[in-house]
Design an enzyme around this catalytic site. Structure first.
Site, mmCIF file in Angstrom:
data_model
loop_
_atom_site.group_PDB
_atom_site.id
_atom_site.type_symbol
_atom_site.label_atom_id
_atom_site.label_comp_id
_atom_site.label_asym_id
_atom_site.label_seq_id
_atom_site.Cartn_x
_atom_site.Cartn_y
_atom_site.Cartn_z
ATOM 1 N N HIS A 56 -4.999 -11.840 -1.362
ATOM 2 C CA HIS A 56 -4.918 -11.405 -2.831
ATOM 3 C C HIS A 56 -6.428 -11.741 -3.505
ATOM 4 O O HIS A 56 -6.459 -12.104 -4.819
ATOM 5 C CB HIS A 56 -3.925 -12.404 -3.291
ATOM 6 C CG HIS A 56 -2.617 -12.217 -2.622
ATOM 7 N ND1 HIS A 56 -1.957 -10.997 -2.573
ATOM 8 C CD2 HIS A 56 -1.639 -13.170 -2.077
ATOM 9 C CE1 HIS A 56 -0.961 -11.131 -1.775
ATOM 10 N NE2 HIS A 56 -0.604 -12.452 -1.688
ATOM 11 N N HIS A 215 2.749 -8.382 -1.768
ATOM 12 C CA HIS A 215 2.571 -8.278 -0.285
ATOM 13 C C HIS A 215 3.212 -6.958 0.144
ATOM 14 O O HIS A 215 3.339 -6.940 1.311
ATOM 15 C CB HIS A 215 3.431 -9.540 0.234
ATOM 16 C CG HIS A 215 3.292 -10.817 -0.343
ATOM 17 N ND1 HIS A 215 3.778 -11.610 -1.179
ATOM 18 C CD2 HIS A 215 2.230 -11.658 -0.038
ATOM 19 C CE1 HIS A 215 3.123 -12.645 -1.234
ATOM 20 N NE2 HIS A 215 2.479 -12.806 -0.524
#
Length: 329
Positions: A56, A215
């Site tokens: 991320h 995700h």
């Protein structure tokens, strides 16, 4: 799969080493690659710690520095860091005023941060971020997901911690920012986790995933690709319906890229979202556009709207010096 890596086993370690070397004036890497911390510790203040699965970036390591986090724990790609990692980070940056953990609402993160807090003892509090409006608590095991709004919590609470506020006050502030913040994302493509070697989910060339998680988790629905204005309208409508009546109020508008979207498209999305907010009588007092809470190489974006007041504007504007965010003195 085409990736600029040497091996799946070493990608995270080598990436962390490169990050720490490139920003050695701001951060330092633990000798065992368990966490990133400030290069110059700030004793006497409440220490802010966050973390989660890698992939991320720049969240969370990119937000370690003056005015934001004291340490960040990176897990393997899309995998929570271990309690041992977190406890080591907490011990390294504890300046004697307590620890505030900023945790995205994912089952592994919540469980492991709780275990770490028990391991280290002492005054520890947690702010749980759950700004994603794409899923309701009843349709996700731990409730709503913590996504791009986590950045806002880390910045605003980080500024207050720099001023010397105590642990309880920072916890209350973080919870307040989280309650005032809503996000929703859309994916045009899947991401590809190096260890898997293939896209996380299959999506047609003319399809998009509305409400995707960071995700690659499923969103609200799979729909046909539409013009940007229509996509943005659906995201903004979902956010505003959940946020409540904000007409006449000031907000922060954050358009976040997922890693595979050009800046030109993100600014186009911002333009569309800003027009919609204006039509609702909502004033944009502060803005942020860029890829800050990514999902590896996923094409797509998220929109975050956060209700502001004078105090929150001041804390947002306060100086920050991290690898990913820098402004002020």
């Amino acid at each position: 799969m085409k990736k600029l890596i040497n091996s799946v086993e070493t990608v995270l370690t080598e990436s962390l080493q490169g990050f720490a070397a490139a920003h050695a004036d701001i951060v330092a890497l633990d000798g065992e690659c368990r966490f990133i911390r400030r290069a110059r510790p700030a004793p006497g203040k409440v220490a802010l710690i966050s973390g989660g699965g890698s992939g991320h970036e720049p969240l969370h390591a990119g937000f370690v520095g003056r005015g934001m986090l004291d340490a960040a724990c990176p897990g393997q790609i899309f995998t929570s860091p271990t309690p041992d990692q977190m406890a080591a980070a907490e011990a390294a940056v504890d300046g004697g005023a307590g620890l505030l953990l900023i945790v995205k609402n994912y089952e592994g993160d919540v469980m492991n941060f709780e275990m770490a807090a028990e391991m280290i003892g002492g005054p520890v509090m947690t702010v749980l971020t759950d700004d994603d409006v794409a899923v309701e608590a009843s349709s996700y095991s731990t409730g709503r997901r913590g996504v791009a709004g986590t950045l806002l919590v880390e910045k605003i609470v980080g500024a207050a911690a720099e001023e010397g506020r105590d642990l309880a006050a920072l916890k209350a502030l973080g919870d307040r920012v989280n309650r005032r913040t809503r996000s929703m994302g859309v994916a045009l493509t899947s991401c590809t986790v190096p260890a898997a070697g293939r896209p996380t989910f299959a999506i047609g060339a003319d399809e998009i995933e509305m409400g995707v998680g960071i995700h690659g988790e499923p969103g609200r629905r799979r729909v046909a690709l539409a013009p940007a204005d229509a996509i943005v309208a659906e995201l903004v409508d979902a956010i505003l319906r959940d946020l409540g009546d904000v007409a006449g109020q000031d907000v922060l508008l954050f358009v976040n890229g997922f890693g595979g979207t050009p800046a030109a498209e993100l600014y186009l999305v911002y333009h569309a979202a800003a027009r919609l907010l204006a039509q609702h009588g909502i004033r944009i007092a502060r803005s942020l556009v860029g890829s800050y809470v990514t999902s590896l190489d996923m094409a797509g974006c998220s929109i975050t709207v956060s209700r502001l007041d004078d105090e929150l504007v001041r804390l947002w504007d306060a100086p920050v010096h991290t690898a990913a965010l820098r402004w002020g003195a």
